[in-house]
Design a protein around this motif. Sequence first.
Motif: not given
Ligand SMILES: Nc1ncnc2c1ncn2[C@@H]1O[C@H](COP(=O)(O)OP(=O)(O)OP(=O)(O)O)[C@@H](O)[C@H]1O
Length: 238
Positions: A49-54, A24-28
């Motif tokens: 850190m999870g900006k795009s994920t948000l 499990q990868l805990h992102v947010l």
């Molecule tokens: N679909 C996915 N499956 C597995 N891991 C993911 C997925 N999407 C994102 N992650 C992981 O979640 C974490 C956050 O990714 P995210 O793209 O949100 O970061 P970010 O802060 O937007 O980064 P950057 O500034 O480099 O774009 C990373 O470790 C990424 O590998």
Amino acid sequence: MTTPLLTLQGVSKRFTLHHQNAAQLHVLDQVDLDLHPGECLVLDGPSGMGKSTLLKLVYANYRASSGTIGLRQDDGSTLDITQATPRELVAMRRDRVGYVSQFLRVIPRVSALDVVAEPLLGEGTPSPGRVEAARQEAGAWLTRLRIPERLWSLPPATFSGGEQQRINIARSLIQPRPLLLLDEPTASLDKANTRTVIELIHEAVARGAALMGIFHDPEVGAAVATRRIEIAQFRSAP
Ligand SMILES: Nc1ncnc2c1ncn2[C@@H]1O[C@H](COP(=O)(O)OP(=O)(O)OP(=O)(O)O)[C@@H](O)[C@H]1O
């Protein structure tokens, strides 16, 4: 203060890594956040850190592991994006939430002009008058974003990265939606076009849209932000 347009409560996102024994990868973790009309909230924080994920959670590209994401509707009710049906998500993306990513999802054989005009055509078969009006409006956007007229009738598949990004911006902003999510909208742009995008963001804020964005160029972030948050605060130990 106005009523929030968007309210995140206790939003967490974990990814299950199937190629790594379902680790499990805990992102947010436990994101609580309000976004109001007329705000441009800039997400800060190191890479990964999870900006795009948000942003993807709000656009429902990703499903939250827990928590609620409430989007206020015109009638005052709230749509919980985490529980929305596919039909509700289609309507949400058509009418209420725009998303500008770095990459254009190219539609084969459709001209740049029609790619940009398409969000104005609504549901069903549009009248010829409506198509013409939408094309006029699309042309104005392409002009403003400095896409040469000789490219308008071509499908954007072969356009440069910066040209594709500008098509994407025009397509995402042509319909004035209440919420805009911006994931590095100026990443491939030159100075003049970056300035234009900053103006477009200011205009969206002035008309009362709520914006949330990621800007790796600190000057752009500083020029558009009405508020900033550090995303690393929502990281938990795995
Ligand atoms: N679909 C996915 N499956 C597995 N891991 C993911 C997925 N999407 C994102 N992650 C992981 O979640 C974490 C956050 O990714 P995210 O793209 O949100 O970061 P970010 O802060 O937007 O980064 P950057 O500034 O480099 O774009 C990373 O470790 C990424 O590998």
